[in-house]
Design a protein around this motif. Structure first.
Motif, PDB file in Angstrom:
ATOM      1  N   ASN A 293      31.030  36.804  47.020  1.00 30.19           N
ATOM      2  CA  ASN A 293      31.022  36.673  45.417  1.00 30.19           C
ATOM      3  C   ASN A 293      31.949  35.935  44.972  1.00 30.19           C
ATOM      4  O   ASN A 293      32.000  35.018  43.739  1.00 30.19           O
ATOM      5  CB  ASN A 293      31.337  38.225  45.112  1.00 30.19           C
ATOM      6  N   TYR A 294      33.216  35.925  45.626  1.00 25.97           N
ATOM      7  CA  TYR A 294      34.340  34.846  45.136  1.00 25.97           C
ATOM      8  C   TYR A 294      33.916  33.406  45.247  1.00 25.97           C
ATOM      9  O   TYR A 294      34.101  32.639  44.232  1.00 25.97           O
ATOM     10  CB  TYR A 294      35.664  35.186  45.793  1.00 25.97           C
ATOM     11  N   TYR A 295      33.296  33.075  46.221  1.00 24.78           N
ATOM     12  CA  TYR A 295      33.123  31.606  46.426  1.00 24.78           C
ATOM     13  C   TYR A 295      32.169  31.220  45.349  1.00 24.78           C
ATOM     14  O   TYR A 295      32.024  30.157  44.958  1.00 24.78           O
ATOM     15  CB  TYR A 295      32.432  31.335  47.956  1.00 24.78           C
TER      16      TYR A 295
ATOM     17  N   THR B 110      33.493  29.711  42.282  1.00 26.12           N
ATOM     18  CA  THR B 110      34.421  28.565  42.324  1.00 26.12           C
ATOM     19  C   THR B 110      33.903  27.385  42.172  1.00 26.12           C
ATOM     20  O   THR B 110      32.845  27.225  41.989  1.00 26.12           O
ATOM     21  CB  THR B 110      35.211  28.632  43.920  1.00 26.12           C
TER      22      THR B 110
ATOM     23  N   SER C 103      26.464  35.266  43.288  1.00 24.41           N
ATOM     24  CA  SER C 103      27.498  36.198  43.292  1.00 24.41           C
ATOM     25  C   SER C 103      26.777  37.568  43.395  1.00 24.41           C
ATOM     26  O   SER C 103      27.253  38.593  44.011  1.00 24.41           O
ATOM     27  CB  SER C 103      28.202  36.323  41.759  1.00 24.41           C
TER      28      SER C 103
ATOM     29  N   GLU D 236      37.730  33.440  38.715  1.00 28.62           N
ATOM     30  CA  GLU D 236      37.375  33.406  40.123  1.00 28.62           C
ATOM     31  C   GLU D 236      39.018  33.829  40.688  1.00 28.62           C
ATOM     32  O   GLU D 236      39.176  34.387  41.881  1.00 28.62           O
ATOM     33  CB  GLU D 236      37.044  32.190  40.923  1.00 28.62           C
ATOM     34  N   ARG D 237      40.118  33.520  39.729  1.00 31.43           N
ATOM     35  CA  ARG D 237      41.386  33.931  40.318  1.00 31.43           C
ATOM     36  C   ARG D 237      41.583  35.522  40.613  1.00 31.43           C
ATOM     37  O   ARG D 237      41.972  35.951  41.542  1.00 31.43           O
ATOM     38  CB  ARG D 237      42.403  33.399  39.517  1.00 31.43           C
TER      39      ARG D 237
ATOM     40  N   VAL E  87      39.006  37.545  41.064  1.00 27.09           N
ATOM     41  CA  VAL E  87      38.187  37.877  42.194  1.00 27.09           C
ATOM     42  C   VAL E  87      38.789  37.835  43.350  1.00 27.09           C
ATOM     43  O   VAL E  87      38.717  38.597  44.435  1.00 27.09           O
ATOM     44  CB  VAL E  87      36.923  37.198  42.011  1.00 27.09           C
ATOM     45  N   GLY E  88      39.568  36.646  43.581  1.00 23.43           N
ATOM     46  CA  GLY E  88      40.196  36.136  44.813  1.00 23.43           C
ATOM     47  C   GLY E  88      41.338  37.124  45.245  1.00 23.43           C
ATOM     48  O   GLY E  88      41.402  37.482  46.465  1.00 23.43           O
TER      49      GLY E  88
ATOM     50  N   VAL F  70      39.690  40.141  46.633  1.00 28.35           N
ATOM     51  CA  VAL F  70      39.332  40.004  47.939  1.00 28.35           C
ATOM     52  C   VAL F  70      40.429  40.365  49.055  1.00 28.35           C
ATOM     53  O   VAL F  70      40.368  40.858  50.088  1.00 28.35           O
ATOM     54  CB  VAL F  70      38.758  38.706  48.037  1.00 28.35           C
TER      55      VAL F  70
END
Length: 601
Positions: free
Chosen positions: A102-104, A107, A146, A212-213, A215-216, A219
């Motif tokens: 999901n994170y990738y 990006t 995602s 994405e920050r 989401v990362g 993770v």
């Protein structure tokens, strides 16, 4: 007899509560990731071009495999055959894998890589497949990938949910089981509050949206949650050495035993009540921040902070309700009151808040909320390739330059005017405060520019006014807060009474599968309703492209109708319990066990 009980690990309060902390911590992080993008819906539309339909399909993907591949049923069988600790570690691992995907997908590496082209050209379903799968034609590639990660994460988090419930029963049976479940759920609600407060702030570091920050970071928290499950497994193994491996070896589970679950009428009443209630809560969370933005005319940060009252209120009251259930009972009654409160809240969001927001105006003033489209007018010497074009919602009163705020007044819907953002946000009394000026420009342009770029903007922009509204007054904000607090109380009443009731209805060796079946039925609603709400939202707002200007009346009425149906099934459940004496209204703590435990400890 007392000496024999003393040797059990779960008879020591500090040990069983320590086990709960490890289980609850993993779920806490799981709930953070589940809603990490919920307060960023408008930012996703602006930065990733996710429409409400794309966002709704993504949100529903979390339960897709659980519903259509029957993964939750499989997870329940795994739990009954392999036990809590194996299933906990497996679920934590699956959550991390799905979350990483999901994170990738969000990006720049994905946006500039071959996977982006692949998903742009594939999974473009139309018609029936486009309606029932997480993918449809013209859906952004980042949303598709995602969704794949989110559906894998969904397998893990739902498996973790039934595993944690089974683990709590294992450690707290005959003790403070409802209180323990209430505290675990309270911590999960705190996770939602953390998301709604922290996710926009983290995504906004540096004055530009980088979704994405957030989401990362979520993770990384899931990895810590997996470590918590691993630590719990050592405690679980030691407990089994004392009490024997009755969970997996005594009277082993058989697939044919599922017929005992499916043939139970009271089980189906509980399962249907569950899906109706949760379908009006979790899908609502996905849209809550944007609903408050649109209905009250406030920023995403203000909307997120306002909605954070909901999970915090639920977290505060749930343990007390659990303790009351353990000692006094009244579980079925609590379900009914919870459904009633939810109906009142959703009707308030649907009808009350729009009425308090104010009317549409034909002419602007400095306090009115203006919705429109703004386009940069570029000079020949400007080296930037493409002009900035974005939807905006703002109040002229927020301009630091009162002369420009006054110049915007008196304009009408459909009128096009020229405005210089730099001049609008330059305070005549503090003209050298470039940081304040740049922040105002970034806010106006919905982060189409970052903080550094905003310092260089000195162009005129052409603003086309699409809508003019009165702002929400203090009464509207107060009513919104009260409705959200009541919804939090509702969300405490129902789960705190629902989940501890299941062991009273199901044979112990089928408990894992029973929770799995309930979660599976619940997941049908959690899968369908985010997509349904996204579709209803677009149908109710034809031609509206501004993500800050949707009308949420019909989606909220749909949520309220689910509450009405949940109330009906709550009344049916109470009637069945009064006739069949399942003990749903009785306390969970057994008097004999309590006396023996107190004497032992």
């Amino acid at each position: 007899m007392t000496q024999q009980v003393q040797q059990f690990l779960n008879d020591k309060k500090w040990v069983r509560w320590s086990a709960l902390v490890l289980l609850a911590m993993a779920m806490f992080f799981g709930y953070i990731f589940m809603d990490v993008l919920s307060p960023l819906q408008s930012a996703l539309q602006i930065t990733k071009e996710w429409t409400p339909s794309a966002y709704g399909h993504f949100a529903g993907s979390e339960t897709f495999l659980n519903v259509f591949v029957f993964f939750l049923i499989i997870a329940g069988i795994i739990l009954d055959k392999m036990g809590v600790r194996f299933t906990a570690i497996l679920s934590g691992t699956v959550m991390v894998i799905g979350a990483a995907i999901n994170y990738y997908a969000l990006t720049e590496s994905f946006a500039n890589g071959p996977l982006q082209s692949f998903f742009t050209n594939h999974l473009n379903f139309t018609g029936f497949l486009g309606d029932i799968t997480p993918f449809f034609d013209k859906m952004p590639a980042s949303a598709k990938f995602s969704a794949i990660g989110f559906m894998i994460f969904g397998c893990g988090v739902e498996m973790a949910g039934i595993t944690v419930s089974r683990g709590i029963v294992k450690w707290f049976a005959g003790k403070e089981m409802a209180l323990a479940m209430g505290i675990e759920m309270a911590l999960a609600r705190v996770g939602v509050a953390v998301v709604f407060i922290g996710s926009p702030l983290m995504a906004r570091v540096g004055q530009s949206w980088v979704v994405e920050r957030s989401v990362g970071f979520a993770v990384l928290l899931l990895i810590i949650g997996l470590i918590s499950f691993i630590a719990y497994s050592f405690m679980d193994k030691k407990l089994e050495k004392q009490i024997g491996n009755t969970e997996e070896k005594d009277d082993p589970f058989k697939v044919s035993d599922l017929k005992h679950i499916f043939s139970s009428k009271v089980f189906w009443v509980v399962a249907i009540l569950c899906v109706l209630y949760y379908s009006a809560i979790f899908p609502f969370q996905k849209y809550a921040a944007n609903m408050l933005q649109c209905t009250l005319g406030i920023s995403v940060q203000a909307a997120s902070l306002t909605f954070a009252v909901f999970p915090l209120g639920a977290a505060a009251i749930t343990p007390f309700l659990g303790n009351y259930l353990d000692k006094k009972g009244k579980g079925a009654t609590m379900l009914i009151f919870g459904a009633l409160l939810m109906i009142v809240c959703h009707l308030t969001f649907a009808i009350g808040l729009p009425a308090l927001r104010g009317n549409d105006l034909s002419m602007t003033n400095t306090e009115s909320i203006i919705s429109g489209t703004i386009k940069e007018i570029k000079g020949d010497s400007d080296s930037q390739a493409d002009p900035i074009v974005t939807d905006v919602v703002f109040r002229p009163a927020h301009f630091y330059n009162p002369e420009i705020a006054q110049a915007v007044s008196g304009k009408t819907v459909g009128e096009t005017i020229t405005i210089n953002p730099r001049a609008a946000f330059t305070d005549p009394q503090d003209a050298n405060n470039t940081e304040k000026t740049a922040e105002g420009i970034v806010n106006l342009l919905n982060n189409e520019v970052d903080f550094k770029h905003a310092l260089n903007i000195n162009n005129d922009f052409q603003l086309t006014i699409n809508r003019i509204q009165e702002p929400a007054n203090w009464l509207g904000m107060t009513v919104a807060f009260l409705a959200i607090i009541l919804l939090g109380i509702s969300f405490s009443l129902v789960p705190a009474s629902l989940w501890p009731s299941v062991p009273k209805l199901v044979d112990g060796k089928l408990l894992g599968s029973a929770y799995a079946v309930i979660f599976w039925i619940q997941n049908i609603g959690l899968y369908a309703f985010p997509m349904i709400i996204g579709g209803v939202l677009m149908a109710a707002n034809p031609g509206v492209n501004n993500p800050l200007n949707y009308n949420y009346t019909w989606p909220m009425l749909l949520f309220a109708s689910l509450g009405i149906l949940a109330l009906i099934f709550g009344l049916i459940l109470k009637a069945i319990d009064a006739k069949r004496h399942y003990g749903l209204e009785l306390p969970n703590i057994k008097v004999d066990d309590k006396v023996e435990t107190d004497g032992m400890e």
